[in-house]
Design an enzyme around this catalytic site. Structure first.
Site, PDB file in Angstrom:
ATOM      1  N   ASP A 108       0.821  -1.253  -0.110  1.00  0.00           N
ATOM      2  CA  ASP A 108      -0.333  -0.127  -0.037  1.00  0.00           C
ATOM      3  C   ASP A 108       0.956   0.871  -0.306  1.00  0.00           C
ATOM      4  O   ASP A 108       0.246   2.234   0.158  1.00  0.00           O
ATOM      5  CB  ASP A 108      -1.274   0.201   1.520  1.00  0.00           C
ATOM      6  N   ASP A 138      -6.785  -4.190  -3.570  1.00  0.00           N
ATOM      7  CA  ASP A 138      -6.428  -3.267  -3.388  1.00  0.00           C
ATOM      8  C   ASP A 138      -5.053  -2.887  -3.943  1.00  0.00           C
ATOM      9  O   ASP A 138      -5.324  -1.931  -4.321  1.00  0.00           O
ATOM     10  CB  ASP A 138      -5.744  -3.384  -1.464  1.00  0.00           C
TER      11      ASP A 138
END
Length: 382
Positions: free
Chosen positions: A103, A160
């Site tokens: 991320d 994601d």
């Protein structure tokens, strides 16, 4: 702020409400700067106060990113001043024991990369490229995927990461080094093949053999189970595939984004704000909503609409406006000036019983980003 909230409630359309929303947002975000201060927010619960997470927590880029968007739209120095040091804080944490992972796009795109775009700061550029190199280093060549997390699940990848790919595409353009875009396109192709189902629903987690790269299974993750349809995962895929098409011009990514968008729109309830999982049960009545999925999907739908001819894109733009109008009327804190967040009723990780019916900083970020896009903002990072 309440006066604008009343006008928003009375508006018949988002176009009618947009000017009032923008005035309310300026007041709200100015208040957030005072209340949040130096905190790194993730969740605000019933007390309306955001928590303070460590800098390597995956949400640490969204609050400064929101500030940079507001600065670009208003040119008011308070936003720039509050956002300026965040990429430096993140870089310093990179040089210590940390838990950065897949991320880093969520962390460095709305901080270092956007700061560099808006100010030309060379240190911010260096930090963005540093993060892109870190993300590229997580690529599994055999399986053609970006590895998720840092535990022993070496073959896990998650949907994601679709929205983290923009960090690699930016680095490829910035350095003229195609290695970054090769990795981003390879991972995006894996998303199309293994994450996005034929009906447009998506898997959250896919497990591969880390040695051979072969597919093992899909896992439920933050969704109800491995056959479910976690709504924020839908939003990650929709927006990420639209961005991948914007960078590559490859129609398979456009078609993937459209397929996910059609599924997302078809599953929305009457007020256009999704439940946390579209397949959580046969009857979704009483299931919590996820305003963060709504806000992210709305921004992705606007992006998708702008990639298409106006007539073709209008269906996505109309859906985005309906979502944003509902968020603005029914899920925002205009009438709660003491509340530190913008949106209510977000859902973090329902299966784990974590952060249900709360405010989430990434929901706030994507809401501001989507509204800014409708007001003409074009300095994309995601």
């Amino acid at each position: 702020m309440e006066q604008y909230g009343n006008k928003i409630l009375q508006a018949a359309s988002l176009d009618e409400a947009l000017r009032h929303i923008w005035h309310a947002l300026k007041l709200k975000t100015s208040s957030m700067i005072e209340k949040i201060g130096d905190k790194s927010p993730h969740v605000a619960g019933a007390d309306g106060q955001y928590d303070d997470m460590r800098y390597d927590w995956w949400t640490s880029g969204f609050w400064p990113g929101l500030l940079w968007v507001m600065y670009d739209m208003t040119k008011e120095p308070q936003y720039k001043q509050a956002a300026w040091s965040w990429d430096d804080k993140l870089e310093r944490k990179m040089l210590e024991p940390n838990n950065f992972h897949h991320d880093v796009g969520f962390q460095f795109l709305p901080t270092a990369v956007l700061k560099y775009k808006l100010t030309g700061d060379e240190a911010a550029r260096r930090r963005g490229l540093f993060a892109a190199n870190f993300l590229a280093g997580r690529f599994n060549l055999a399986g053609q995927f970006l590895r998720a997390w840092n535990q022993d699940k070496l073959g896990w990848s998650i949907v994601d990461s679709s929205l983290n790919l923009s960090l690699l595409f930016w680095a490829a353009e910035e350095t003229q080094d195609p290695r970054f875009s090769h990795i981003a396109k390879a991972h995006a192709s894996t998303v199309v093949q293994y994450f996005i189902r034929a009906d447009g629903s998506v898997n959250h987690i896919v497990s591969f053999d880390p040695e051979s790269g072969s597919f093992i299974e899909s896992l439920g993750g933050q969704g109800a189970d491995h056959h479910s349809s976690w709504s924020r995962g839908q939003a990650w895929a929709l927006y990420g595939m639209a961005n991948t098409y914007r960078y590559t011009g490859d129609s398979k990514f456009l078609h993937a984004a459209q397929r996910v968008a059609h599924y997302f729109i078809a599953c929305l309830p009457e007020d256009y704000v999704p439940h946390w999982d579209f397949r959580a049960s046969e009857t979704l009545e009483g299931m919590p909503r996820d305003t963060s999925a709504a806000a992210c999907a709305a921004s992705g739908l606007i992006e998708l609409a702008q990639l298409l001819p106006p007539l073709e894109g209008s269906v996505y733009l109309r859906a985005a406006k309906r979502i944003l109008l509902s968020l603005s009327k029914h899920y925002a804190t205009w009438m709660q000036p003491e509340h530190e967040a913008i949106l209510l009723e977000g859902t973090g990780h329902y299966p784990a019983g974590q952060n249900v019916n709360v405010s989430l900083i990434y929901g706030d970020y994507y809401y501001v980003e989507a509204i800014a896009k409708l007001c003409g903002w074009s300095n994309r990072t995601f």
